[in-house]
Write a protein that holds these residues in place. Structure first.
Motif, PDB file in Angstrom:
ATOM      1  N   UNK A 210       0.872  -1.279  -0.074  1.00 17.70           N
ATOM      2  CA  UNK A 210      -0.206  -0.265   0.039  1.00 17.70           C
ATOM      3  C   UNK A 210       0.718   1.346   0.132  1.00 17.70           C
ATOM      4  N   UNK A 211       1.974   1.236   0.727  1.00 18.90           N
ATOM      5  CA  UNK A 211       2.914   2.291   0.980  1.00 18.90           C
ATOM      6  C   UNK A 211       3.371   2.768  -0.420  1.00 18.90           C
ATOM      7  N   UNK A 212       3.853   1.400  -1.259  1.00 18.17           N
ATOM      8  CA  UNK A 212       4.582   1.715  -2.530  1.00 18.17           C
ATOM      9  C   UNK A 212       3.517   2.317  -3.512  1.00 18.17           C
ATOM     10  N   UNK A 213       2.290   1.582  -3.553  1.00 11.01           N
ATOM     11  CA  UNK A 213       1.272   2.028  -4.533  1.00 11.01           C
ATOM     12  C   UNK A 213       0.907   3.622  -4.194  1.00 11.01           C
ATOM     13  N   UNK A 214       0.924   4.247  -3.025  1.00 11.95           N
ATOM     14  CA  UNK A 214       0.732   5.375  -2.588  1.00 11.95           C
ATOM     15  C   UNK A 214       1.745   6.271  -3.218  1.00 11.95           C
ATOM     16  N   UNK A 215       2.998   5.864  -3.107  1.00 12.48           N
ATOM     17  CA  UNK A 215       4.250   6.700  -3.405  1.00 12.48           C
ATOM     18  C   UNK A 215       4.073   6.839  -5.025  1.00 12.48           C
ATOM     19  N   UNK A 216       4.035   5.642  -5.511  1.00 11.77           N
ATOM     20  CA  UNK A 216       3.919   5.741  -7.076  1.00 11.77           C
ATOM     21  C   UNK A 216       2.917   6.461  -7.802  1.00 11.77           C
ATOM     22  N   UNK A 217       1.757   6.360  -7.046  1.00 11.82           N
ATOM     23  CA  UNK A 217       0.580   7.130  -7.438  1.00 11.82           C
ATOM     24  C   UNK A 217       0.818   8.560  -7.339  1.00 11.82           C
ATOM     25  N   UNK A 218       1.557   9.114  -6.462  1.00  9.00           N
ATOM     26  CA  UNK A 218       1.878  10.438  -6.211  1.00  9.00           C
ATOM     27  C   UNK A 218       3.204  10.958  -7.001  1.00  9.00           C
ATOM     28  N   UNK A 219       3.687  10.243  -7.524  1.00 14.92           N
ATOM     29  CA  UNK A 219       4.814  10.661  -8.286  1.00 14.92           C
ATOM     30  C   UNK A 219       6.228  10.508  -8.061  1.00 14.92           C
ATOM     31  N   UNK A 220       6.201   9.528  -6.821  1.00 16.78           N
ATOM     32  CA  UNK A 220       7.619   9.392  -6.377  1.00 16.78           C
ATOM     33  C   UNK A 220       8.203   8.012  -6.833  1.00 16.78           C
ATOM     34  N   UNK A 221       9.413   7.817  -6.578  1.00 20.48           N
ATOM     35  CA  UNK A 221      10.287   6.757  -7.317  1.00 20.48           C
ATOM     36  C   UNK A 221      10.268   5.568  -6.242  1.00 20.48           C
ATOM     37  N   UNK A 222      10.429   4.357  -6.579  1.00 24.57           N
ATOM     38  CA  UNK A 222      10.441   3.270  -5.958  1.00 24.57           C
ATOM     39  C   UNK A 222      11.599   2.284  -5.997  1.00 24.57           C
ATOM     40  N   UNK A 223      12.453   2.267  -4.806  1.00 24.56           N
ATOM     41  CA  UNK A 223      13.505   1.379  -4.923  1.00 24.56           C
ATOM     42  C   UNK A 223      13.175   0.315  -3.744  1.00 24.56           C
ATOM     43  N   UNK A 224      13.013  -1.210  -4.155  1.00 26.99           N
ATOM     44  CA  UNK A 224      12.863  -1.951  -3.312  1.00 26.99           C
ATOM     45  C   UNK A 224      14.094  -2.742  -3.038  1.00 26.99           C
ATOM     46  N   UNK A 225      14.221  -3.110  -1.759  1.00 24.55           N
ATOM     47  CA  UNK A 225      15.396  -3.860  -1.286  1.00 24.55           C
ATOM     48  C   UNK A 225      14.584  -5.213  -0.903  1.00 24.55           C
ATOM     49  N   UNK A 226      14.545  -6.345  -1.478  1.00 25.29           N
ATOM     50  CA  UNK A 226      14.003  -7.386  -1.039  1.00 25.29           C
ATOM     51  C   UNK A 226      15.184  -8.429  -0.697  1.00 25.29           C
ATOM     52  N   UNK A 227      14.510  -9.782  -0.370  1.00 25.82           N
ATOM     53  CA  UNK A 227      15.363 -10.711   0.184  1.00 25.82           C
ATOM     54  C   UNK A 227      14.965 -11.947  -0.564  1.00 25.82           C
ATOM     55  N   UNK A 228      15.899 -12.905  -0.797  1.00 26.66           N
ATOM     56  CA  UNK A 228      15.808 -14.043  -1.529  1.00 26.66           C
ATOM     57  C   UNK A 228      14.612 -14.932  -1.344  1.00 26.66           C
ATOM     58  N   UNK A 229      14.460 -15.087  -0.216  1.00 30.07           N
ATOM     59  CA  UNK A 229      13.280 -16.107   0.379  1.00 30.07           C
ATOM     60  C   UNK A 229      11.958 -15.484   0.300  1.00 30.07           C
ATOM     61  N   UNK A 230      11.947 -14.008   0.039  1.00 27.57           N
ATOM     62  CA  UNK A 230      10.493 -13.438  -0.235  1.00 27.57           C
ATOM     63  C   UNK A 230      10.540 -12.810  -1.857  1.00 27.57           C
ATOM     64  N   UNK A 231      11.185 -13.463  -2.749  1.00 27.65           N
ATOM     65  CA  UNK A 231      11.283 -12.910  -3.920  1.00 27.65           C
ATOM     66  C   UNK A 231       9.887 -13.128  -4.614  1.00 27.65           C
TER      67      UNK A 231
END
Length: 178
Positions: free
Chosen positions: A46-67
């Motif tokens: 939800x946070x990522x969706x909101x930032x993207x909808x408002x014109x922000x940029x997204x940098x995700x730092x995931x982890x292998x087991x949650x790919x």
């Protein structure tokens, strides 16, 4: 500014999602980049969706087991081999750190970030958005540690607690202009 946000990947009540949505909108409208756990699940998504909808940029730092839970619309997605390296990468990518509501993982992240800051390993601003008093217990414990001499730096130098999303971003903006 790259703002690393630690928060839950669970679906939560509106009393927690509404402040997070407002924070996301303000972050995106201000042209900031969200650096977060990279998940599409729950509050993280939800946070990522909101930032993207408002014109922000997204940098995700995931982890292998949650790919398998990676956010498809991220501008950049980094996958780390384990949780410790993910935390280090989240800290390295952010100019500032904000903590929203979360569980044990979020508590682990905030305590590590404060421990590193306490020892001078970074001097990035850290803000806890205390939605609905969720972090009142943590704030009280940290205040006690400060008052009883457990912290080598004043608590106010380590972390700020904000009651609203606007207050959280105002604290970061004030720190950035210093």
């Amino acid at each position: 500014m790259n703002i690393t946000v630690f928060c839950s990947a669970n679906s939560l009540d509106a009393k927690y999602t509404a402040p997070a949505a407002e924070f996301a909108r303000l972050l995106g409208e201000a042209g900031h980049t969200l650096v977060w756990g990279g998940s599409h699940a729950g509050l993280m998504g939800q946070l990522a969706d909101g930032v993207k909808a408002a014109g922000g940029r997204l940098v995700g730092i995931s982890v292998e087991f949650l790919r398998h839970k990676a956010y498809e619309g991220a501008d950049e997605l980094v996958t780390m081999p384990d949780l410790p390296s993910r935390k280090a990468e989240l800290l390295a990518h952010g100019d500032a750190l904000v903590v929203l509501v979360g569980g044990v993982g979020t508590l682990d992240e905030i305590t590590e970030v404060l421990e590193l800051k306490k020892h001078g390993m970074h001097d990035k601003p850290v803000v806890v958005l205390d939605s609905e008093g969720f972090y009142t217990g943590l704030r009280l414990q940290l205040e006690r540690m400060d008052a009883e001499g457990f912290l080598p730096r004043p608590l106010a130098e380590l972390v700020a607690f904000a009651q609203t999303p606007a207050e959280a971003l105002a604290h970061l903006s004030a720190h950035q202009s210093q």
